[in-house]
Design a protein around this motif. Sequence first.
Motif, mmCIF file in Angstrom:
data_model
loop_
_atom_site.group_PDB
_atom_site.id
_atom_site.type_symbol
_atom_site.label_atom_id
_atom_site.label_comp_id
_atom_site.label_asym_id
_atom_site.label_seq_id
_atom_site.Cartn_x
_atom_site.Cartn_y
_atom_site.Cartn_z
ATOM 1 N N GLY A 68 -11.928 23.840 37.652
ATOM 2 C CA GLY A 68 -13.184 24.265 37.061
ATOM 3 C C GLY A 68 -13.682 23.200 36.090
ATOM 4 N N TRP A 69 -14.895 22.717 36.318
ATOM 5 C CA TRP A 69 -15.473 21.664 35.480
ATOM 6 C C TRP A 69 -16.612 22.237 34.642
ATOM 7 N N GLY A 70 -16.678 21.798 33.399
ATOM 8 C CA GLY A 70 -17.761 22.209 32.516
ATOM 9 C C GLY A 70 -18.638 21.027 32.149
ATOM 10 N N GLY A 71 -19.522 21.255 31.218
ATOM 11 C CA GLY A 71 -20.399 20.170 30.794
ATOM 12 C C GLY A 71 -21.502 20.662 29.886
ATOM 13 N N ALA A 72 -22.244 19.730 29.372
ATOM 14 C CA ALA A 72 -23.367 20.046 28.486
ATOM 15 C C ALA A 72 -24.322 18.864 28.464
ATOM 16 N N SER A 73 -25.553 19.145 28.136
ATOM 17 C CA SER A 73 -26.555 18.092 27.975
ATOM 18 C C SER A 73 -26.778 17.857 26.485
ATOM 19 N N GLY A 74 -26.930 16.611 26.118
ATOM 20 C CA GLY A 74 -27.144 16.293 24.718
ATOM 21 C C GLY A 74 -28.033 15.085 24.544
ATOM 22 N N ILE A 140 -26.152 18.468 20.589
ATOM 23 C CA ILE A 140 -26.129 19.351 21.748
ATOM 24 C C ILE A 140 -26.933 20.592 21.394
ATOM 25 N N PRO A 141 -27.810 21.065 22.290
ATOM 26 C CA PRO A 141 -28.633 22.241 21.991
ATOM 27 C C PRO A 141 -27.793 23.410 21.467
ATOM 28 N N SER A 142 -28.340 24.086 20.472
ATOM 29 C CA SER A 142 -27.694 25.225 19.809
ATOM 30 C C SER A 142 -26.496 24.793 18.963
ATOM 31 N N ASN A 143 -26.338 23.503 18.760
ATOM 32 C CA ASN A 143 -25.268 22.983 17.911
ATOM 33 C C ASN A 143 -25.864 21.939 16.969
ATOM 34 N N VAL A 172 -15.709 21.348 24.765
ATOM 35 C CA VAL A 172 -17.093 21.512 25.231
ATOM 36 C C VAL A 172 -17.372 22.970 25.586
ATOM 37 N N ALA A 173 -16.393 23.647 26.215
ATOM 38 C CA ALA A 173 -16.575 25.056 26.584
ATOM 39 C C ALA A 173 -16.796 25.924 25.348
#
Length: 367
Positions: A68-74, A140-143, A172-173
């Motif tokens: 399972g891979w996660g990620g985020a846009s920043g 990172i959005p919301s952070n 990141v999760a």
Amino acid sequence: LFLTIFTLTIAGAIFIGVFNVRASMDNVMYQLYMHFMGDVTISFSQPYNINKVERDLLSVPGITSVEGWGGASGEILDQDDEVVADLMIVAPPQDTQLLDLNMAAGRWLLPDEEKAMVISDAIYDDYPDLKPGDSLMVEIPSNREEEWEVVGVYSFVSMFGDPMAYANFDYVADMVNLPNQSSTFRIITEPTDQSMQSLIQNIDRQLDDQGYAIQRIEVGEVQRESVTSAVNLLIIFLLLMALLTAFVGSIGLMGTMSINVLERTREIGVMRTIGAVDAVVMQSVIIEGLVIGLITWIIGIGLSFPISSVLLDIVARAISDSDFNLVFTSLGVFVWLGVVVVLSIVASVIPARKAARLTINEVLAYE
């Protein structure tokens, strides 16, 4: 003879170089898709618990591992809080089997390391003096914006523009409020008697029975082949150009051998006088043509190195601003050996038959 050797050598060098370019592009595509896909990649419409998805998928025959891979846009910010570049953060599991990065500097992530990333060398476009240990301001959005340490830099195709970074999955999760959850899963398969299409059907059936909201299922090899189709057209064009050059060279070889036969008329006559049969005369001419062809093959191998580099640089510049690593393959060398042997024999047959038909009377009358 010099023009013949030159033409066949250039043809051979280009022919071998094209095979090297093809192998290099295969390597580039493998390295590229290594960042985005497994043997099979499943995208869900919503995140699911990783442990549950793994259990359900591992029950399908042919699947050996599920990640399972996660990620985020920043965004990367400068000292004035101005956006320098968008940043795509990818969060693989710590024990992933699907990454083998070509590190340009620094190291990979340590377990449970927070606010640390391994970033692509596209970052050098904005921070040319960046080195491992330096920090970047990332939002990172919301952070809230935070300083992230760059622990490593890896080589990557820069056609995507903005840099891409890897960070630890758990950190990141937690930032995106999806602990132990993911909407993207990458599957590693094992060779079995069943086809990939059958495996995909089994995966789809299993996930559908369990009530998952599937967005898409992608096969890595199929995606690689679709992207490389345009490159294959260029490779075919270059191969045709090399073969046309080789054909011109073979015509020159035929002319060279015809001149050689003419100049050796008296020698052939002496051979016929002492009992040489047609096959012996033809053999001597064909072997001479083969030797010329093999000389061009050997020289062509040496010349293929710089030509391969030039061809790959042209292809790389046409696709992106990155420098691709040149991969040498022996396949082109041996295929060209077969081509040059056939061309040399065919180009020598007509002059050889002409030599075999010379009679002693014609030789004595030759001046």
